[in-house]
Design a protein around this motif. Structure first.
Motif, PDB file in Angstrom:
ATOM      1  N   LEU A 107      -8.499   0.829   0.069  1.00 20.49           N
ATOM      2  CA  LEU A 107      -7.946  -0.457  -0.349  1.00 20.49           C
ATOM      3  C   LEU A 107      -8.573  -1.532   0.522  1.00 20.49           C
ATOM      4  O   LEU A 107      -8.370  -1.558   1.734  1.00 20.49           O
ATOM      5  CB  LEU A 107      -6.421  -0.461  -0.189  1.00 20.49           C
TER       6      LEU A 107
ATOM      7  N   LEU B 285      -8.222  -1.711  -5.037  1.00 19.20           N
ATOM      8  CA  LEU B 285      -8.110  -0.283  -4.820  1.00 19.20           C
ATOM      9  C   LEU B 285      -9.334   0.378  -5.437  1.00 19.20           C
ATOM     10  O   LEU B 285      -9.631   0.166  -6.611  1.00 19.20           O
ATOM     11  CB  LEU B 285      -6.843   0.265  -5.490  1.00 19.20           C
TER      12      LEU B 285
ATOM     13  N   PRO C 236       0.813  -1.231   0.000  1.00 20.25           N
ATOM     14  CA  PRO C 236       0.000   0.000   0.000  1.00 20.25           C
ATOM     15  C   PRO C 236       0.842   1.276   0.000  1.00 20.25           C
ATOM     16  O   PRO C 236       0.437   2.285  -0.574  1.00 20.25           O
ATOM     17  CB  PRO C 236      -0.830  -0.099   1.280  1.00 20.25           C
TER      18      PRO C 236
ATOM     19  N   LEU D 151       1.698   2.602  -3.572  1.00 18.49           N
ATOM     20  CA  LEU D 151       0.659   3.065  -4.481  1.00 18.49           C
ATOM     21  C   LEU D 151       0.701   4.585  -4.649  1.00 18.49           C
ATOM     22  O   LEU D 151       0.811   5.327  -3.672  1.00 18.49           O
ATOM     23  CB  LEU D 151      -0.720   2.649  -3.974  1.00 18.49           C
TER      24      LEU D 151
END
Length: 137
Positions: A105, A110, A52, A55
């Motif tokens: 998420l 996502l 995460p 991203l």
């Protein structure tokens, strides 16, 4: 070593490098869907196993770019799932309010929710009674 042996060894090494380049996992592309909820557009992107923290989301005009990285499994014996970095640029299906994206998420998906610049409003018009339509009461 004599030259024919060295030449053959170089050929074999080049062939090996070529095979490794073909079988190594390169950039991958996560699958994406758009949904429309009248006031918002939602981008759904499959990113299971992606860190995460890696991203990133960028809006530019009528496109949005999502990038990130899925680390390879340590001591992987065989593999079908791609790893490494990805970048996916998608055209927005409708105008949005700039910088309105809100991301979540959940279970490897996502979801980025954008506010539409021109919301869709569903209005159901009831038919007027015949007396009202003719102006008589």
């Amino acid at each position: 070593m004599n030259e024919p042996v060295l030449s053959r060894l170089q050929q074999l090494m080049s062939l090996r490098e070529g095979v490794e380049a073909l079988t190594s996992s390169g950039p991958w592309v996560p699958l994406a869907d758009w949904s429309d909820s009248d006031t918002h557009l939602c981008l759904h992107l499959d990113v299971p196993g992606v860190d995460p923290e890696s991203l990133e989301l960028q809006e530019s005009g009528d496109v949005v770019t999502v990038s990130g990285q899925r680390p390879p499994l340590p001591e992987r014996l065989s593999g079908e799932r791609p790893s490494g970095t990805f970048s996916r640029t998608l055209s927005l299906p409708a105008e949005i309010v700039p910088q309105s994206g809100q991301a979540t998420l959940t279970q490897g998906v996502l979801c980025v929710r954008f506010e539409k610049r021109h919301p869709t409003i569903n209005v159901n018009a009831d038919e007027l009674p015949e007396d009202s339509a003719n102006g008589s009461r």
